[in-house]
Design an enzyme around this catalytic site. Structure first.
Site, PDB file in Angstrom:
ATOM      1  N   SER A  87      62.660  11.943  10.277  1.00 56.78           N
ATOM      2  CA  SER A  87      61.533  12.671  10.871  1.00 56.78           C
ATOM      3  C   SER A  87      60.651  11.771  11.727  1.00 56.78           C
ATOM      4  O   SER A  87      60.137  12.202  12.765  1.00 56.78           O
ATOM      5  CB  SER A  87      60.701  13.323   9.766  1.00 56.78           C
ATOM      6  N   HIS A 125      55.591  10.893   9.920  1.00 57.58           N
ATOM      7  CA  HIS A 125      55.538  11.670  11.158  1.00 57.58           C
ATOM      8  C   HIS A 125      54.477  11.095  12.097  1.00 57.58           C
ATOM      9  O   HIS A 125      54.705  10.937  13.302  1.00 57.58           O
ATOM     10  CB  HIS A 125      55.213  13.132  10.856  1.00 57.58           C
TER      11      HIS A 125
END
Length: 293
Positions: free
Chosen positions: A131, A188
């Site tokens: 991610s 993230h």
């Protein structure tokens, strides 16, 4: 026309770009590792040896890379690879395969680095998934094509710049609040920030680092300074030209003496005659000494 090396086929996907070399390879690698773990060919305990955790990093340094290829479930790997599928090929076609792969890995490393910086918030958790690198790909796409439409839930068109801005704000808020939803929001955020900094200031940071690592050599200490090299001797042609000019000047002055006498000479002309006479005596003397009888 010859097809670029990073394209793997003529079929176009997503934003109208064909599948690219490293996007396909990364997708295959991520799905293959997921299937090996899902089929128990690779034991489930391998997550501890492949996932990234701050406390055990010094004992397992390879995890800073391997964590990007391990996922916690099918939807986890599917959503990451879906985003890579749509937003990776345009970037690889624009940048080339080498820079694209470097950017993917750098943003993944940046996501892991945020786990170290925010360890007081994250605690000793094991981080897995691509991610962080995917969020870096998203910010890169928004910087290159800010007005491209991203269809939220495959229905609502949103410009890429606003989509990524909203995604960044949500990620920052979730990181600060310490969301307990099992998602590493700080990773993230690390991918977003690393991708933005790398694209906007990477060259400047690289030049600064190069200047610090490769400084100019210090000046030589006092007392040992090197003398400057003497100027090269004039070429024979220039000497002959200078001698010819001097002879012309001598002839002109002698003609002036014959016409008007010595009193007509200026101070500069007298000095010139004295200099020519002195040079003639210097060149004439050694010849007498070296003459044999």
């Amino acid at each position: 026309m010859r097809r670029p090396a990073y394209q793997t086929g003529g079929v176009r996907f997503g934003h109208g770009f064909p599948m690219s070399r490293w996007v396909l390879r990364l997708m295959i690698a991520n799905f293959a590792i997921f299937l090996l773990m899902a089929m128990r060919i690779v034991p489930a305990g391998a997550v501890e040896w492949l996932g990234f955790a701050v406390p055990g990093f010094l004992m397992r340094p390879w995890t800073i890379v391997t964590y990007m290829f391990v996922h916690g479930g099918f939807m986890h790997v599917f959503m990451n690879m879906l985003a890579l599928f749509f937003f990776g090929p345009p970037l690889e076609q624009k940048w080339g395969s080498r820079f694209f792969l470097r950017f993917y890995l750098v943003t993944g490393l940046g996501a892991a680095a945020f786990s170290v910086l925010l360890y007081s918030l994250t605690g000793p958790t094991i981080m897995v998934g691509a991610s962080g690198a995917i969020f870096g790909i998203l910010v890169a796409f928004a910087l290159n094509w800010p007005d491209a439409k991203i269809y939220l839930y495959f229905v609502f068109p949103v410009p890429a710049k606003w989509f990524v801005a909203a995604l960044g704000a949500f990620t920052l808020l979730s990181t600060v609040q310490g969301s307990a939803d099992g998602v590493a929001h700080w990773a993230h955020l690390g991918g977003l920030v690393t991708g933005f900094v790398y694209l906007r200031y990477g060259d400047r940071i690289g030049r600064r680092a190069h200047s610090l690592l490769y400084k100019e050599r210090p000046a030589a200490p006092r007392g040992r300074t090197r003398r400057p090299a003497p100027p090269p001797d004039p070429t024979p042609r220039r000497r002959r030209r200078a001698d010819g000019d001097s002879l012309d000047e001598v002839d002109r002055i002698l003609d002036k003496i014959r016409a008007s006498g010595m009193d007509s000479l200026s101070a500069r002309e007298r000095a010139f005659l004295d200099e020519v006479s002195r040079q003639y005596q210097q060149t004439k003397g050694p010849r007498k000494k070296t003459r044999t009888h």
